[in-house]
Scaffold this active site. Structure first.
Site, PDB file in Angstrom:
ATOM      1  N   ASP A 125     -47.512  90.177  40.261  1.00 17.37           N
ATOM      2  CA  ASP A 125     -46.688  90.154  39.145  1.00 17.37           C
ATOM      3  C   ASP A 125     -45.595  88.404  39.174  1.00 17.37           C
ATOM      4  O   ASP A 125     -44.191  88.851  39.877  1.00 17.37           O
ATOM      5  CB  ASP A 125     -45.922  90.725  37.874  1.00 17.37           C
ATOM      6  CG  ASP A 125     -45.527  90.302  36.651  1.00 17.37           C
ATOM      7  OD1 ASP A 125     -45.887  88.985  36.627  1.00 17.37           O
ATOM      8  OD2 ASP A 125     -45.556  90.711  35.555  1.00 17.37           O
ATOM      9  N   ASP A 324     -49.177  81.555  37.175  1.00 24.96           N
ATOM     10  CA  ASP A 324     -49.179  82.939  36.736  1.00 24.96           C
ATOM     11  C   ASP A 324     -50.185  83.516  37.613  1.00 24.96           C
ATOM     12  O   ASP A 324     -51.003  83.430  36.629  1.00 24.96           O
ATOM     13  CB  ASP A 324     -48.793  82.738  34.898  1.00 24.96           C
ATOM     14  CG  ASP A 324     -48.157  84.230  35.160  1.00 24.96           C
ATOM     15  OD1 ASP A 324     -47.518  85.017  35.647  1.00 24.96           O
ATOM     16  OD2 ASP A 324     -49.039  85.438  33.981  1.00 24.96           O
TER      17      ASP A 324
END
Length: 442
Positions: A125, A324
């Protein structure tokens, strides 16, 4: 000297580990037909929208959109792990005969030896700061969770420690003089428990002593309370608690990953700057903004379709693009998406459009029934300093739909999702101030 040919594989140095889809056959927890069912496209898009809200909130300093304030959705069963990337790490020095909890952690724990660590599957992440893994107890007969009571190198941080104070907004409370953390996700899930330290094993030759992480004791909220293919999240963000911050002195504050094209393939994750990065990667400056320090961002200056730039004003992309690892679909400012959609539809005029798209957000879909081979137009992202990144075929279509979608308006920046990152090694070189892209790397 001309650039060395790209071999399509990473250098197998000590910081290199395989990367895989948590629910794919390459995952250590793969159970075939027993694996968790994939969400519907509607559910996937809804969760991806929550993720985009989070990214946009980090950029703007708050969870707001053009349609009003962001509201926390109703909690769902588990944090989304479909279409994500995971690695296997080792936690602790597990001793099946040891039942003690280690002493209170200090801010400079030493290296511990002992029995082998417990393997844990963690999702990468890049927009998160606090790493965490699930800790016992759990409701399963064969508990896959890390047990701090069996690790001779485990320690919990006292509430008055500098590590606890450094948690900032992630600090939640103090329990038995042990620092408590909480990380909330916009899909309604959260991770909370004791902020701790232990030995992290990345590979057999690469360990991090005194690794700071959250020992998640709220499994029902974050893990769904049932069988899960993952054991936690490895935060790679720019906050002081992330893996990158904790290993910056050893690895130069850099990492890269390559997401595989298919669930049956493996990619890789690597800490440090790969050898020959200056000529093997298309490099663009990493945007630095003290008001928006949390994300990895670059300046996207153009998008081309078959070599032709979209006809949009330069200011339409002025907000840059956030990279991301967990957002699935690339999201573009409304004007930019409309131009990309028009150019793509024009190049795909020979193919039959689907009578009705499966979801309004994926509004450009095709019926390829009877078509043996689909010739897709080339789509490339052009970043500052002429860093041109041509997308793989797998980064253009999701199913039979154009794998891009639009923000609510032109005010929110673009988000480069993981579908468009497939087969590309994406380098996050914070120490050098660059983001790099290497095509056909996995």
């Amino acid at each position: 000297m001309p650039p060395a040919p790209d071999t399509g594989t990473p250098p197998h140095n000590g910081s290199w580990v395989p990367l895989y889809h948590p629910l794919g056959p390459c995952s250590p927890s793969y159970r075939g037909a027993a694996a968790a069912a994939a969400p519907s496209l509607a559910d996937l898009l809804r969760q991806d929208r929550f993720r985009a809200h989070r990214i946009h909130g980090k950029v703007s300093g708050g969870f707001r959109s053009s349609k009003g304030s962001y509201k926390e959705p109703v909690a769902i069963e588990e944090t989304q792990v479909h279409h994500q990337a995971a690695i296997t790490i080792g936690m602790g020095t597990q001793s099946m005969s040891s039942q003690r909890i280690g002493p209170a952690a200090t801010d400079d724990d030493g290296t511990s030896g002992g029995p082998p660590p417990v393997s844990q599957t963690v999702v990468l992440d890049t927009a998160s700061d606090v790493p965490w893994v699930d800790c016992v107890p759990c409701a399963l007969a064969e508990c896959p969770y890390y047990d701090p009571a069996r690790s001779s190198s485990y320690a919990a941080f006292p509430c008055n420690s500098s590590a606890c104070k450094q948690l900032g907004p992630y600090a939640s409370s103090c329990a038995n003089n042990q620092c408590q953390y909480r990380v909330a996700y916009p899909d309604g899930s959260s991770s909370s428990g004791t902020y701790s330290s232990d030995l992290l094993t990345i590979t057999s030759g690469n360990t991090v002593s005194g690794f700071r992480f959250g020992c998640n004791q709220n499994a029902q909220a974050a893990g769904g309370g049932g069988p899960s293919p993952t054991n936690g999240f490895m935060a790679l963000g720019r906050g002081a608690q992330s893996l990158m911050a904790q290993t910056s002195s050893a690895y130069g504050n850099a990492f890269s990953y390559c997401l595989p094209q298919r669930e049956s393939d493996k990619g890789f994750f690597q800490i440090g700057v790969p050898g020959g990065a200056s000529y093997r990667f298309a490099m663009t400056p990493m945007l630095r903004d003290p008001r928006r320090p949390a994300l990895y961002r670059a300046l996207l200056v153009a998008i081309t379709v078959n070599g032709q730039p979209l006809n949009v004003a330069p200011e339409a992309l002025a907000g840059g693009a956030a990279l991301d690892s967990r957002t699935v679909f690339t999201r573009l400012p409304l004007t930019v998406y409309a131009a990309l959609r028009a150019a793509f539809r024009d190049k795909m005029a020979a193919y039959r459009r689907a009578s009705s798209p499966p979801q309004t957000e994926l509004d450009t879909c095709y019926d390829f029934t009877g078509v043996r081979y689909v010739r897709l137009p080339r789509i490339a992202l052009v970043f500052d300093r002429n860093a041109v990144v041509e997308l793989d075929r797998s980064g253009i279509l999701f199913g039979d739909c154009l794998a891009f979608t639009a923000n609510d308006d032109d005010s929110a920046p673009a988000i480069l999702g993981n579908t468009q990152q497939k087969t590309i090694e994406v380098l996050h070189d914070v120490g050098g101030g660059n983001i790099g892209f290497r095509r056909q790397a996995c």
